[in-house]
Design an enzyme around this catalytic site. Structure first.
Site, mmCIF file in Angstrom:
data_model
loop_
_atom_site.group_PDB
_atom_site.id
_atom_site.type_symbol
_atom_site.label_atom_id
_atom_site.label_comp_id
_atom_site.label_asym_id
_atom_site.label_seq_id
_atom_site.Cartn_x
_atom_site.Cartn_y
_atom_site.Cartn_z
ATOM 1 N N ASP A 63 0.858 -1.179 0.000
ATOM 2 C CA ASP A 63 0.000 0.000 0.000
ATOM 3 C C ASP A 63 0.894 1.229 0.000
ATOM 4 O OD1 ASP A 63 -1.792 2.029 0.348
ATOM 5 O OD2 ASP A 63 -2.665 1.274 2.211
ATOM 6 N N SER A 144 -3.324 13.356 -14.329
ATOM 7 C CA SER A 144 -4.644 13.282 -14.966
ATOM 8 C C SER A 144 -4.950 14.611 -15.634
ATOM 9 C CB SER A 144 -5.731 12.971 -13.935
ATOM 10 O OG SER A 144 -7.026 13.152 -14.501
ATOM 11 N N TYR A 157 -9.106 14.850 -5.671
ATOM 12 C CA TYR A 157 -8.260 14.094 -6.598
ATOM 13 C C TYR A 157 -7.446 15.029 -7.492
ATOM 14 C CZ TYR A 157 -7.185 11.100 -10.648
ATOM 15 O OH TYR A 157 -6.555 10.429 -11.667
ATOM 16 N N LYS A 161 -3.376 15.697 -7.774
ATOM 17 C CA LYS A 161 -2.636 15.515 -9.026
ATOM 18 C C LYS A 161 -1.955 16.811 -9.457
ATOM 19 C CE LYS A 161 -3.386 11.158 -10.143
ATOM 20 N NZ LYS A 161 -2.273 10.173 -10.158
#
Length: 259
Positions: A63, A144, A157, A161
């Site tokens: 992880d 992304s 998110y 990024k």
């Protein structure tokens, strides 16, 4: 030596040792296969042991969103790859959408930062010293294209990024004198199981018009394929990109160039 067959580069990474996070499905698996085809020895990882690594790659469960997981992976890489990591591809990432910015709880912000940003920071800090000693290496962070048009439900998110891209450019400047290149690949909409699941979640939340259109096909007429991104990654880690560092290569089928 690099050779070309049917327009593709083959065996150009022979002798290189690569670590790819999140490499059991989707983009990560395509990256692993592409690096293997180019002759690299590859170790990949995922949070779950239920995934299947591409044939020919070594696998370790880890992880990477935790410091302990990053340390365990770096240790495993040292053992499996003989103490040498020439290429690192940070692909592990993701987050689930929420109803809006204010609906994102503190723990969701932290989880997004840990997986999509700090995982790369932590693992780089463990692997870069060896690259510095050898005065060579290539690091690719997978971002992304959603960072170009951030929207509330995904802001945890996209913010993570965006931090990753900023960090990548700064790291590139610092490591360039040591012969280490750092670049970012920024994918647009790619057809993967994870991407489809996220789009389904988005649809259930009834996103506001003008934010994200789940049926909006990129100008090139199709969604991206995992190998479209893997091709970009394999280029950036190869000697063909020996004068590229600190760049973000957007691979989106023209999705974010329409203005």
């Amino acid at each position: 030596m690099t050779s070309y067959e049917n327009g593709s580069v083959t065996r150009e990474l022979a002798g290189r040792r690569a670590l790819v996070t999140g490499g059991t499905r989707g983009i990560g698996a395509a990256v692993v296969r592409r690096l293997l085809d180019a002759g690299a020895q590859v170790l990949t990882t995922a949070r779950s042991a239920t995934g299947t690594a591409p044939q020919g790659a070594a696998f370790v469960q880890a992880d990477v969103s935790t410091r302990a997981g990053a340390e365990a992976l770096a240790s495993a890489a040292g053992e499996v790859l003989g103490g040498v990591v020439d290429i690192v591809v940070h692909n592990a990432g993701g987050a689930r959408p929420h109803e809006g910015v204010l609906a994102i709880a503190d723990e969701d912000w932290q989880d997004a930062l840990d997986l999509n940003f700090l995982a790369s920071v932590r693992l780089d800090s463990l692997l870069v010293p060896g690259m510095r000693e050898r005065r060579s290496g290539s690091i690719v962070h997978v971002s992304s294209a959603a960072v170009l048009t951030p929207v509330g439900p995904f802001l945890h998110y996209t913010a993570a990024k965006a931090a990753l891209e900023n960090y990548s450019r700064g790291l590139a400047q610092e490591l360039a004198p040591s012969g280490i290149r750092v670049n970012t690949v920024t994918p647009g909409r790619v057809a993967t199981p994870g991407g489809e699941a996220t789009r389904e979640q988005w649809a259930r939340l009834n996103a506001a018009p003008g934010q994200v259109n789940a049926d909006d096909t990129p100008p090139l007429g199709r969604d991206g394929r995992p190998d479209d991104i893997a091709q970009a990654v394999s280029f950036l880690v190869s000697d063909r990109a020996s004068w590229l560092t600190g760049t973000s290569l957007v691979v989106d089928g023209g999705e974010f160039s329409r203005g």
